[in-house]
Design a protein around this motif. Structure first.
Motif, short mmCIF file in Angstrom:
data_model
loop_
_atom_site.label_atom_id
_atom_site.label_comp_id
_atom_site.label_asym_id
_atom_site.label_seq_id
_atom_site.Cartn_x
_atom_site.Cartn_y
_atom_site.Cartn_z
N ILE A 67 -46.27 5.54 -34.39
CA ILE A 67 -44.86 5.21 -34.58
C ILE A 67 -44.07 6.44 -35.01
CG2 ILE A 67 -43.30 3.84 -36.02
CD1 ILE A 67 -45.61 1.65 -35.87
N THR A 68 -44.67 7.27 -35.85
CA THR A 68 -43.98 8.50 -36.27
C THR A 68 -43.82 9.44 -35.08
OG1 THR A 68 -44.94 8.26 -38.46
CG2 THR A 68 -44.03 10.42 -37.91
N GLY A 97 -43.56 8.68 -31.96
CA GLY A 97 -42.52 8.12 -31.10
C GLY A 97 -41.13 8.42 -31.65
N HIS A 98 -40.99 8.27 -32.95
CA HIS A 98 -39.70 8.54 -33.57
C HIS A 98 -39.33 10.02 -33.45
CE1 HIS A 98 -36.68 8.46 -36.93
NE2 HIS A 98 -36.37 7.35 -36.27
N MET A 136 -38.07 10.69 -30.04
CA MET A 136 -36.67 10.30 -29.88
C MET A 136 -35.74 11.34 -30.48
SD MET A 136 -36.50 7.71 -28.08
CE MET A 136 -34.93 6.85 -28.31
N ALA A 142 -37.75 2.95 -29.98
CA ALA A 142 -38.52 3.97 -30.72
C ALA A 142 -37.62 4.73 -31.69
CB ALA A 142 -39.19 4.94 -29.76
N GLY A 143 -36.31 4.54 -31.60
CA GLY A 143 -35.39 5.13 -32.56
C GLY A 143 -35.28 4.36 -33.86
N THR A 144 -35.88 3.17 -33.91
CA THR A 144 -35.85 2.36 -35.14
C THR A 144 -36.56 3.10 -36.27
OG1 THR A 144 -36.05 0.45 -33.69
CG2 THR A 144 -36.36 0.05 -36.04
N ARG A 145 -36.14 2.88 -37.52
CA ARG A 145 -36.79 3.54 -38.65
C ARG A 145 -38.28 3.26 -38.64
NH1 ARG A 145 -35.72 2.72 -44.45
NH2 ARG A 145 -34.64 0.78 -43.96
N PRO A 146 -39.13 4.29 -38.66
CA PRO A 146 -40.58 4.10 -38.53
C PRO A 146 -41.16 3.12 -39.55
CG PRO A 146 -40.05 6.43 -38.31
CD PRO A 146 -38.77 5.73 -38.69
N VAL A 153 -40.80 -0.44 -38.30
CA VAL A 153 -41.70 -0.76 -37.18
C VAL A 153 -43.13 -0.89 -37.69
CG1 VAL A 153 -42.51 -0.05 -34.91
CG2 VAL A 153 -40.16 0.45 -35.60
N ARG A 154 -43.53 0.02 -38.57
CA ARG A 154 -44.87 -0.09 -39.14
C ARG A 154 -45.04 -1.42 -39.87
NH1 ARG A 154 -46.94 4.60 -42.80
NH2 ARG A 154 -48.69 3.14 -42.83
N LEU A 159 -50.64 2.21 -38.12
CA LEU A 159 -50.01 2.66 -36.86
C LEU A 159 -49.06 3.81 -37.11
CD1 LEU A 159 -49.32 -0.83 -35.27
CD2 LEU A 159 -50.95 0.87 -34.46
#
Lengths: 317, 317
Positions: free
Chosen positions: B260-261, B263-264, B267, A214-218, A221-222, B256
């Motif tokens: 995803i935001t 979640g980030h 973190m 979840a630390g990956t750049r949003p 991931v999107r 999404l």
């Protein structure tokens, strides 16, 4: 190399390290400058890099996020319309559709190295990123197997093994083992943080592991999850169905045995798949059923580990 | 020490290593024999170990799974009814209820070290397991703070820091950051394995991290999650609500971003909590509001790092 982030930047380094001539282009001035400072031939002018590829009959690797892909594929169609083209994007059907629309005359072979970290950008990359990794190289009914072998050799050269698959089989599998993990991690990180400073103070191994990606750049991931919507929805429904059944069981009988036992058995299947002793296989790339042979190998969990003349040599458990 | 598995075995070693006199009992003949072979005073006769504790006014530590707890607490009530009693179980309200029912005259202080691995049994333990870990030591309205300080000193002696909390605050927080991660990992491991050998062959970092704790012995995961049902259900519903909203968004708009935001950002909150510069705090254990002071510290994410005379010394961001 078009795109010099974590994957593109690592592949540029790795290909150079095995003696290949490489050059790169990126719209990120920061990545271009950082790569140039490390001694690589880079530019922010995608057109000039692509024209050089067309002149030299070089392989073009697209290493940009899925959201930027259509625009870059258009430029490929414009500046290097007949090149050997591959990509390293985590969704394969969408990339194939983009290439068919905007650069249909390229010799395209989709690819996806199963490697990465939660970091991004040129500075996060390294030439060893692909060592031991699975690298899907797509086989469609219309794939030119000479082009396929060239892309596969690049993956093998940089230390990966090759998993031959059709786009749809790839997208279904990564929905399970990459995109679903990212979404569950995002929800866990959200629910955890709702517990405030106390929850954060108590968080230990199970939380750290479960939230890491979840630390990956949003935006990355999107791009991969939204871009794989068709394959991801049924997998998400499968997970939601199991979670709902679990919730019902906890609320009614108080029991979670079915959920927890199934998860433990899943881990045993994963461990067994990793520990199984593989048997050797060979696929003659000139044979009329070579495409089926390659895809069948990939779908059974097999891999190609080398290519000699016109034979792909591999193993499957 | 009653129970010589991963946690009990590690604590027996760690307490001995700092010069405390220790002895252990377990119903597992394998663990008892392994601990004896490593030079520890161990028995499979719980009654005799407890009677020795009563004679010597020793602290009794319950390190058995929650499912075995009632039976062991009954024996404590029978053989060491007035002892100083603590436990290392991952659910605190249920243990408190068991002690109130079966050993009500003990000086009981619940505890929970936030340390562990996916391994279990005596051989998996080591004396360094608790170094740097959070160790919840429970403060209820009726807690004897002299007994609390004795239990806290044990945790501090073996390298942990102490988080003072009421049982309910503990159980709510661990539902979020320990029990929910275990259940999500179980579902992920199940859905992943449904993808067969291909999915297993492509699984990389996000899957390995996201499933790791699903390798824990199922009976241990069942004991802690089923034993924390009251606190876990609302947390599970919170996660299911977010997952359902995510599914709806992917199906309708294809987006999404919200999931995803969030979640980030979760973190980032986790990272900030770890990196924040703490300020020192002191709690006078003789003060009339000492229990509220301790719990308030824990609920704000703070910790006790030493105890001098009748003052607990700690820090909070």
């Amino acid at each position: 190399m078009i795109g010099l982030g974590l994957i593109g930047g690592s592949l540029l380094r790795a290909a150079a390290a095995v003696g290949r001539e490489v050059w790169g282009a990126t719209e990120s001035e920061a990545d271009a400058a950082a790569a140039a400072a490390d001694g690589f031939d880079t530019t922010t002018d995608l057109g000039s890099a692509l024209r050089k590829a067309a002149e030299r009959d070089a392989m073009v690797v697209l290493a940009v996020p899925l959201t930027a892909l259509d625009e870059v594929v258009r430029k490929v169609g414009q500046h290097a319309p007949n090149c050997l083209l591959t990509d390293v994007t985590s969704v394969k059907s969408a990339v194939r559709a983009s290439v068919l629309a905007f650069a249909p005359e390229t010799r395209f072979v989709g690819g996806h190295p199963m490697a990465g970290t939660a970091e991004s950008g040129w500075r996060a990359g390294n030439s060893a990123l692909f060592g031991g990794a699975a690298w899907v190289v797509c086989v469609e009914d219309d794939t030119d197997l000479d082009a396929w072998a060239e892309v596969a050799r690049l993956a093998l050269d940089v230390g990966a093994h090759v998993v031959p698959l059709g786009s749809e089989a790839h997208d279904e599998a990564v929905a399970r083992i990459s995109h679903l993990p990212h979404l569950l991690a995002a929800v866990l990180a959200t629910v955890g943080a709702q517990g405030g400073p106390l929850a954060m103070a108590l968080a230990a191994g199970s939380y750290t592991d479960g939230t890491r990606v979840a630390g990956t750049r949003p935006e990355l991931v999107r791009a991969m999850t939204e871009g794989n919507r068709d394959a991801l929805l049924p997998v998400l429904d499968e997970a939601l169905g199991r979670l709902g059944a679990m919730r019902g069981s906890l609320a009614s009988t108080g029991g979670l045995a079915a959920t927890i036992t199934a998860g433990h058995e899943g881990m045993q299947a994963f461990a067994q798949a990793r520990e199984a002793t593989p048997a050797g296989v060979r696929v003659n790339l000139d044979a009329p059923d070579a495409r089926d042979g390659l895809r069948g190998l990939g779908e059974r969990g097999g891999r190609i580990t080398s290519i000699a003349d016109d034979t792909a040599i591999g193993e499957v458990a």
